[in-house]
Write a protein that holds these residues in place. Structure first.
Motif, PDB file in Angstrom:
ATOM      1  N   ALA A 283      -7.663   8.104  -7.986  1.00  0.00           N
ATOM      2  CA  ALA A 283      -8.434   6.898  -8.285  1.00  0.00           C
ATOM      3  C   ALA A 283      -9.389   6.602  -7.140  1.00  0.00           C
ATOM      4  N   ILE A 284     -10.393   5.786  -7.450  1.00  0.00           N
ATOM      5  CA  ILE A 284     -11.290   5.224  -6.438  1.00  0.00           C
ATOM      6  C   ILE A 284     -11.005   3.728  -6.379  1.00  0.00           C
ATOM      7  N   VAL A 285     -10.669   3.255  -5.192  1.00  0.00           N
ATOM      8  CA  VAL A 285     -10.319   1.848  -4.991  1.00  0.00           C
ATOM      9  C   VAL A 285     -11.433   1.169  -4.195  1.00  0.00           C
ATOM     10  N   PHE A 286     -11.882   0.038  -4.699  1.00  0.00           N
ATOM     11  CA  PHE A 286     -12.870  -0.788  -4.000  1.00  0.00           C
ATOM     12  C   PHE A 286     -12.155  -2.009  -3.426  1.00  0.00           C
ATOM     13  N   PHE A 287     -12.616  -2.464  -2.269  1.00  0.00           N
ATOM     14  CA  PHE A 287     -12.047  -3.666  -1.663  1.00  0.00           C
ATOM     15  C   PHE A 287     -13.091  -4.313  -0.769  1.00  0.00           C
TER      16      PHE A 287
ATOM     17  N   TRP B 175     -16.100  -1.918   0.269  1.00  0.00           N
ATOM     18  CA  TRP B 175     -15.869  -0.524   0.604  1.00  0.00           C
ATOM     19  C   TRP B 175     -15.225   0.206  -0.565  1.00  0.00           C
ATOM     20  N   ALA B 176     -15.321   1.530  -0.538  1.00  0.00           N
ATOM     21  CA  ALA B 176     -14.679   2.359  -1.550  1.00  0.00           C
ATOM     22  C   ALA B 176     -13.906   3.474  -0.862  1.00  0.00           C
ATOM     23  N   ARG B 177     -12.717   3.770  -1.419  1.00  0.00           N
ATOM     24  CA  ARG B 177     -11.898   4.874  -0.929  1.00  0.00           C
ATOM     25  C   ARG B 177     -11.332   5.620  -2.127  1.00  0.00           C
TER      26      ARG B 177
ATOM     27  N   GLY C 263      -1.678  10.554  -3.478  1.00  0.00           N
ATOM     28  CA  GLY C 263      -1.831   9.356  -2.650  1.00  0.00           C
ATOM     29  C   GLY C 263      -2.544   9.575  -1.341  1.00  0.00           C
ATOM     30  N   TYR C 264      -3.082  10.778  -1.129  1.00  0.00           N
ATOM     31  CA  TYR C 264      -3.790  11.058   0.113  1.00  0.00           C
ATOM     32  C   TYR C 264      -5.290  10.750  -0.015  1.00  0.00           C
ATOM     33  N   LYS C 265      -5.903  10.437   1.125  1.00  0.00           N
ATOM     34  CA  LYS C 265      -7.335  10.171   1.140  1.00  0.00           C
ATOM     35  C   LYS C 265      -8.106  11.430   0.770  1.00  0.00           C
ATOM     36  N   SER C 266      -9.080  11.284  -0.138  1.00  0.00           N
ATOM     37  CA  SER C 266      -9.922  12.416  -0.527  1.00  0.00           C
ATOM     38  C   SER C 266     -11.227  12.440   0.245  1.00  0.00           C
ATOM     39  N   TRP C 267     -11.628  11.311   0.772  1.00  0.00           N
ATOM     40  CA  TRP C 267     -12.854  11.222   1.556  1.00  0.00           C
ATOM     41  C   TRP C 267     -12.493  11.015   3.025  1.00  0.00           C
ATOM     42  N   ASN C 268     -13.286  11.569   3.920  1.00  0.00           N
ATOM     43  CA  ASN C 268     -12.999  11.430   5.344  1.00  0.00           C
ATOM     44  C   ASN C 268     -13.096   9.989   5.805  1.00  0.00           C
ATOM     45  N   GLU C 269     -14.042   9.257   5.238  1.00  0.00           N
ATOM     46  CA  GLU C 269     -14.239   7.864   5.633  1.00  0.00           C
ATOM     47  C   GLU C 269     -14.430   6.994   4.400  1.00  0.00           C
ATOM     48  N   ASP C 270     -14.077   5.717   4.548  1.00  0.00           N
ATOM     49  CA  ASP C 270     -14.378   4.760   3.483  1.00  0.00           C
ATOM     50  C   ASP C 270     -15.890   4.591   3.385  1.00  0.00           C
TER      51      ASP C 270
END
Length: 491
Positions: A358-362, A369-371, A377-384
């Protein structure tokens, strides 16, 4: 029919012909107590609580403007939008015939921006002296399933006679079927994937349930629907399970404020444990859900962190949890952290990435931001990825592993599966005018975006006299298709 967050919840009761408004003060008192306490003792969280309280007061005041003139408060009706499966849009909107009476229309707009169902569209209903409300989802065949709320004028001081309606409008603008039920509130609805709809409803006896209406207008889950057993059982957050069923999520408003989820299959059977699966134990709210594409769901939520002295909350974090198709918690008892560094973080939003993640915005005090997180459950992008400076936004999947989003500033953006901004670093402006209310978006099915909103709200004698409804399409490459200002539905 609007439900505020737990610390700014206000229940408005209006008596016609009497300029008296009684507000249920329990939640308001808690809110004000927290504001006063946190302002006195300090703490990081006071800003968020004060802002939430002020927003609640402003919204309450706006809702009550109509009462000053001696009539019933008239909230501004939204203009829900859905796709027509070919790049066009189907949208519902209200036309004010008098200050307190509105007619509901449904209009289909071609990918090029032409009205397909006449000048105003298809008239589906009216409300007089009632609460305007409508929703719309695609039927998957070029039409839509729409809901609305009608109230007859009050007589002799008696409460208005109100009823919810649902209808399927086919691709030619014909009403295929219609269903109605008195004093049933439809809180939310999603397409079931086979031409029908699943709705979260609350009946007159305050008992919530899920109702399903199939493509032919039948009620396969019965007249009263299915109780999912959540506490408090109001299931406003729903996602498809991909098999004609639904996964519902709720953060309770009593005691521990835990986050629960439940799955109902296409036949109306409860699949997970009685009372739902506990996604998180502890103070949490703003739970949102997206399908994981395998019969389960990914849930994001805001965890409230108590102050050291135990008075109020001084911080908040955003977490996510995955529950598989069998109802098993997949990412540990606490879920995975999305944002724990910022002092003030809120408003989590989520879309599926089509690959089990999923892509989570907050939003925090700096930006939105988006992550992206993967199926484990691991980060797919290096940075938010910083998306907007605006706090409030709407999000949707782009169907290709990325996400579409818009802000109240009239700016749209598309992120691809790698987190790259496809529509420039600052996004594209889809309208230069101020957006007053009702920002709504859906994918256009071609990698682009369909948007509806309200502007130019005017009042006369303290009641709404005009609302202008607009729609806009932004294509997959970020080009604004329907003019610089969008299309006005009700000129």
């Amino acid at each position: 029919m609007t439900f505020f967050r737990k610390n700014v919840t206000f229940i408005l009761i209006v008596f016609t012909h009497v300029t008296l408004i009684e507000v249920a003060l329990y939640e308001a008192q808690i809110c004000l107590k927290n504001v006063v306490t946190l302002c006195v003792v300090g703490g990081k969280m006071w800003r968020k609580t004060v802002i939430s309280a002020l927003i609640g007061v402003i919204l309450l005041t706006a809702s009550c403007i109509g009462c000053i003139g001696g009539g019933m408060a008239v909230p501004i009706p939204t203009a829900p939008i859905t796709g027509d499966s070919s790049g066009g849009a189907i949208v519902t909107y209200a036309v004010y015939e008098t200050l307190t009476e509105q007619d509901y229309y449904v209009q289909r707009i071609s990918p090029a921006g032409d009205f397909l169902w006449g000048g105003r569209g298809v008239l589906i209903g009216s409300t007089g002296n009632g609460i305007p409300y409508s929703e719309a989802v695609s039927d998957g065949s070029g039409g839509a399933i729409v809901s609305w709320w009608e109230c007859l004028p009050q007589v002799g001081g008696e409460p208005p006679s109100c009823q919810s309606y649902v209808a399927r409008i086919d691709s030619e603008g014909h009403v295929h079927w219609q269903w109605g039920r008195k004093v049933v509130e439809i809180h939310s609805m999603i397409a079931d994937g086979v031409g029908g709809v699943i709705m979260s409803v609350v009946a007159a006896d305050a008992k919530p349930s899920l109702l399903k209406i199939d493509s032919e207008g039948n009620l396969p889950w019965g007249e009263d629907g299915v109780s999912v057993g959540l506490v408090p059982e109001r299931s406003d957050e729903m996602a498809s399970d991909g098999s004609g069923g639904v996964i519902v999520v709720e953060s309770t408003f009593h005691g521990s404020d835990d986050v629960y989820a439940q799955r109902v299959d296409s036949q109306g059977n409860i699949l997970w444990q009685p009372g739902g699966v506990q996604a998180y134990t502890g103070p949490a709210d703003q739970a949102r859900v997206a399908s994981d594409g395998a019969g389960g769901a990914i849930i994001t939520y805001m965890r409230d962190i108590p102050c050291e002295d135990g008075v109020g909350f001084c911080d908040s974090d955003i977490y996510a949890q995955r529950i598989d198709a069998e109802g098993n918690v997949s990412w540990g008892s606490d879920g995975v952290p999305i944002c724990t560094e910022s002092a003030v973080v809120q408003n989590p939003q989520i879309v599926d990435d089509g690959a089990g993640g999923a892509i989570v915005f907050f939003a925090d005090e700096r930006a939105v931001w988006a992550r992206r997180i993967d199926a484990d459950g691991y980060k797919s992008w290096n940075e938010d990825v910083p998306v907007y400076n605006s706090v409030v936004l709407r999000v949707a999947s782009d169907g290709s592993g990325g996400a579409l989003c818009v802000s109240w500033d009239g700016v749209a953006q598309r992120l691809d599966a790698t987190g790259t901004k496809l529509w420039g670093s600052d996004g594209v402006t889809f309208t230069p005018q101020a957006i007053d209310e009702g920002l709504s978006i859906v994918p256009d099915g071609c990698g682009g975006l369909l948007i509806s909103w309200q502007a130019d709200v005017k009042f006369r004698h303290y009641e709404i006299s005009n609302v202008s409804y607009y729609v806009q399409r932004v294509d997959a490459d970020g080009y604004v298709v329907w003019g610089d200002e969008g299309i006005l539905l009700n000129p």
